[in-house]
Design an enzyme around this catalytic site. Structure first.
Site, PDB file in Angstrom:
ATOM      1  N   LEU A 227       0.757  -1.261  -0.061  1.00  0.00           N
ATOM      2  CA  LEU A 227      -0.152  -0.142  -0.159  1.00  0.00           C
ATOM      3  C   LEU A 227       0.922   1.246  -0.031  1.00  0.00           C
ATOM      4  O   LEU A 227       1.848   1.544   0.675  1.00  0.00           O
ATOM      5  CB  LEU A 227      -0.784  -0.044   1.151  1.00  0.00           C
ATOM      6  CG  LEU A 227      -1.846   1.273   1.325  1.00  0.00           C
ATOM      7  CD1 LEU A 227      -2.875   1.355  -0.009  1.00  0.00           C
ATOM      8  CD2 LEU A 227      -2.799   1.103   2.788  1.00  0.00           C
ATOM      9  N   ASP A 228       0.517   1.930  -0.947  1.00  0.00           N
ATOM     10  CA  ASP A 228       1.362   3.249  -1.108  1.00  0.00           C
ATOM     11  C   ASP A 228       2.755   3.379  -1.216  1.00  0.00           C
ATOM     12  O   ASP A 228       3.349   4.220  -0.840  1.00  0.00           O
ATOM     13  CB  ASP A 228       0.981   4.428   0.085  1.00  0.00           C
ATOM     14  CG  ASP A 228      -0.622   4.821  -0.105  1.00  0.00           C
ATOM     15  OD1 ASP A 228      -1.194   4.724  -1.057  1.00  0.00           O
ATOM     16  OD2 ASP A 228      -1.233   5.176   1.051  1.00  0.00           O
ATOM     17  N   GLU A 229       3.489   2.155  -1.649  1.00  0.00           N
ATOM     18  CA  GLU A 229       4.703   1.933  -1.689  1.00  0.00           C
ATOM     19  C   GLU A 229       5.297   1.702  -3.001  1.00  0.00           C
ATOM     20  O   GLU A 229       6.317   1.361  -3.326  1.00  0.00           O
ATOM     21  CB  GLU A 229       5.215   0.680  -0.825  1.00  0.00           C
ATOM     22  CG  GLU A 229       4.808   0.787   0.632  1.00  0.00           C
ATOM     23  CD  GLU A 229       5.941   1.803   1.409  1.00  0.00           C
ATOM     24  OE1 GLU A 229       6.885   2.140   0.610  1.00  0.00           O
ATOM     25  OE2 GLU A 229       5.764   2.409   2.370  1.00  0.00           O
TER      26      GLU A 229
END
Length: 284
Positions: A227-229
């Site tokens: 997530l969001d990486e």
């Protein structure tokens, strides 16, 4: 041999070694190619070489692609070949915030953003009038804990049926499952405020205001199972002061978000972004 001139864009990556540029330019020249733009980058940290070339030729695209496939095996090369400026078939996903969705559709219609919006998917009905105004089909696909699997199955069905090449999460406030991320890897772009991970969760601008931040911003990145990486495509910031209240910070933050997302979408559609592990190479 075609009688008309085609303007093609080639983007490639492969392990770095001597002879890549010579082989590629030679293959293009053998098919009457005149290179109009060329950019290269060798990443010493990963040992990979990246190249983007625009070329004018009267040879059919299929013929040029076949010539490149002949050398791709020699260099363990992956590449894309497309017509310059061809609109990329794009599915835009949103929830309730209108700023990114309306901005993308406006830029497509009036500012030559090279996408073809083939649909808008939203988990709330609020943004249907915006899609209708721009003559883009609107698909209301509610998502709850109980219906998430069915909703994602519907998303993947739309991707297949509409021949979608790019999915843009324009403030879509749902997390895509690992399965969807893997199936659409490298073809989903997300936008979020740059306060992550410092200000995760609800009301990030209020959290930032409470901490007295002096910079707000946004990040556009490819979506991965982490997530969001995902690999970052574009970022931007804007200064704020103690005199700015939460509403002003939200307005400025939304302005940064839409600009950053539009740039990321344009660069992806123009084949200027190549993934380099957890990073990206973005040719200006």
């Amino acid at each position: 041999m075609s009688t008309s001139t085609a303007h093609l864009v080639l983007a490639l990556s492969c392990p770095d070694r001597p002879g890549i540029v010579h082989a590629v330019s030679g293959a293009l020249a053998e098919h009457g190619g005149n290179i109009t733009e060329s950019q290269q980058f060798g990443d010493p940290s990963t040992g990979l070489f990246f190249m983007r070339v625009q070329v004018e030729t009267r040879a059919p695209l299929t013929e040029v692609r076949a010539a490149l496939e002949d050398i791709a095996g020699t260099f363990a090369m992956t590449f894309t070949l497309d017509e310059v400026g061809r609109p990329v078939r794009t599915l835009i996903m949103a929830s309730k915030d209108p700023h990114c969705l309306s901005d993308l559709l406006f830029r497509h219609r009036f500012q030559r953003l090279p996408i073809e919006p083939v649909g808008v998917v939203a988990n709330h009905p609020d943004l249907a009038p915006i899609a209708e105004f721009y003559d883009v089909p609107f698909h209301h696909v509610p998502v709850t804990r109980e219906t998430k699997d069915q909703a994602e199955a519907e998303l993947l069905r739309l991707v297949r049926d509409l021949d979608v090449e790019l999915v843009v999460l324009a403030r879509y406030m749902q997390i895509l499952s690992d399965r969807v991320c893997q199936e659409l890897a490298g073809n989903v772009i997300n936008i979020h405020h740059s306060f992550l991970p410092s200000f995760k969760g609800a009301r990030p601008y209020a959290q930032a205001h409470g901490r007295g931040v002096k910079l707000i911003g946004a990040t556009a990145h490819y979506v991965t199972a982490d997530l969001d990486e995902g690999p970052i495509i574009e970022q931007d910031v804007e200064r704020v002061t103690h005199a700015d209240d939460v509403a002003e910070m939200v307005a400025r933050g939304q302005d940064v978000e839409r600009r950053v997302l539009a740039r990321a979408v344009r660069w992806h559609a123009e084949h200027r972004v190549l993934i380099d592990g957890r990073r990206t190479v973005v040719f200006p």
